[in-house]
Motif scaffolding. Structure first.
Motif, short mmCIF file in Angstrom:
data_model
loop_
_atom_site.label_atom_id
_atom_site.label_comp_id
_atom_site.label_asym_id
_atom_site.label_seq_id
_atom_site.Cartn_x
_atom_site.Cartn_y
_atom_site.Cartn_z
N PRO A 192 0.84 -1.21 0.00
CA PRO A 192 0.00 0.00 0.00
C PRO A 192 0.87 1.26 0.00
N MET A 193 0.37 2.32 -0.62
CA MET A 193 1.12 3.57 -0.68
C MET A 193 1.08 4.26 0.68
N THR A 194 2.21 4.72 1.13
CA THR A 194 2.28 5.47 2.37
C THR A 194 2.01 6.94 2.07
N SER A 195 1.83 7.73 3.11
CA SER A 195 1.59 9.15 2.91
C SER A 195 2.81 9.83 2.30
N THR A 196 4.01 9.32 2.59
CA THR A 196 5.23 9.88 1.99
C THR A 196 5.23 9.64 0.49
N ASP A 197 4.80 8.44 0.08
CA ASP A 197 4.72 8.14 -1.35
C ASP A 197 3.70 9.04 -2.04
N GLN A 198 2.57 9.29 -1.40
CA GLN A 198 1.55 10.15 -1.97
C GLN A 198 2.05 11.59 -2.08
N ASP A 199 2.73 12.05 -1.04
CA ASP A 199 3.29 13.41 -1.07
C ASP A 199 4.33 13.54 -2.18
N LEU A 200 5.17 12.54 -2.32
CA LEU A 200 6.18 12.55 -3.37
C LEU A 200 5.51 12.56 -4.74
N GLY A 201 4.47 11.77 -4.89
CA GLY A 201 3.74 11.73 -6.17
C GLY A 201 3.13 13.08 -6.50
N ARG A 202 2.56 13.76 -5.51
CA ARG A 202 1.98 15.09 -5.74
C ARG A 202 3.06 16.11 -6.10
N ALA A 203 4.20 16.04 -5.41
CA ALA A 203 5.28 16.99 -5.68
C ALA A 203 5.83 16.80 -7.09
N ILE A 204 5.92 15.57 -7.55
CA ILE A 204 6.40 15.31 -8.89
C ILE A 204 5.37 15.73 -9.92
N ALA A 205 4.09 15.58 -9.60
CA ALA A 205 3.02 15.88 -10.55
C ALA A 205 2.78 17.38 -10.75
N ARG A 216 0.87 30.31 -17.87
CA ARG A 216 0.70 30.43 -16.41
C ARG A 216 -0.66 29.90 -15.97
N LEU A 217 -1.69 30.22 -16.75
CA LEU A 217 -3.04 29.75 -16.43
C LEU A 217 -3.11 28.23 -16.48
N ILE A 218 -2.52 27.63 -17.50
CA ILE A 218 -2.52 26.17 -17.61
C ILE A 218 -1.80 25.55 -16.41
N GLY A 219 -0.62 26.06 -16.07
CA GLY A 219 0.14 25.53 -14.94
C GLY A 219 -0.59 25.69 -13.62
N THR A 220 -1.22 26.85 -13.42
CA THR A 220 -1.92 27.11 -12.17
C THR A 220 -3.15 26.22 -12.02
N VAL A 221 -3.93 26.12 -13.08
CA VAL A 221 -5.14 25.28 -13.03
C VAL A 221 -4.76 23.82 -12.82
N TYR A 222 -3.74 23.35 -13.54
CA TYR A 222 -3.30 21.97 -13.37
C TYR A 222 -2.86 21.69 -11.94
N ASN A 223 -2.06 22.61 -11.38
CA ASN A 223 -1.58 22.42 -10.01
C ASN A 223 -2.73 22.42 -9.01
N ARG A 224 -3.73 23.24 -9.24
CA ARG A 224 -4.89 23.24 -8.34
C ARG A 224 -5.66 21.93 -8.43
N LEU A 225 -5.75 21.36 -9.63
CA LEU A 225 -6.46 20.10 -9.80
C LEU A 225 -5.71 18.92 -9.20
N VAL A 226 -4.38 18.96 -9.28
CA VAL A 226 -3.57 17.87 -8.72
C VAL A 226 -3.61 17.91 -7.20
N GLY A 227 -3.65 19.10 -6.65
CA GLY A 227 -3.68 19.25 -5.20
C GLY A 227 -2.35 19.77 -4.70
#
Length: 104
Positions: A6-19, A90-101
């Motif tokens: 199972p994915m740990t919270s560290t793995d999820q945080d790393l996944g979000r940071a990379i995304a 900038r709009l594309i990057g900002t919207v994408y980052n908001r959607l990823v979390g």
């Protein structure tokens, strides 16, 4: 590691940071693409010449005051298209980052 753990919270945080995207880099990239494209298109039409070079492209003067299908107009068009592209990137990057979390 079998890949079934199972994915740990560290793995999820790393996944979000990379995304997440760098919105400024996206802005500069899209700005250079749009600005460079308009610059090259204008220069090609100017070099091609003729009695009425680029009647369709010259319609951009409605949105970009000062733009003409001339050598000087290619530089003016580059600036306008870069600004529009930067804002779009900038709009594309900002919207994408908001959607990823948010990365924690």
């Amino acid at each position: 590691l079998t890949g079934n753990e199972p994915m740990t919270s560290t793995d999820q945080d790393l996944g979000r940071a990379i995304a997440t995207l760098n919105a400024r880099a996206w802005g500069i990239t899209v700005g250079l693409l749009l600005g460079g494209g308009l610059f090259l298109a204008t220069l090609i039409l100017v070099l091609k010449g003729g009695p009425n070079p680029g009647p369709h492209l010259s319609l951009l003067r409605i949105y970009f005051p000062g733009y003409r299908v001339t050598m000087l107009g290619s530089f003016i068009g580059f600036i306008y298209a870069f600004v529009v592209g930067y804002a779009l990137g900038r709009l594309i990057g900002t919207v994408y980052n908001r959607l990823v979390g948010p990365a924690r």
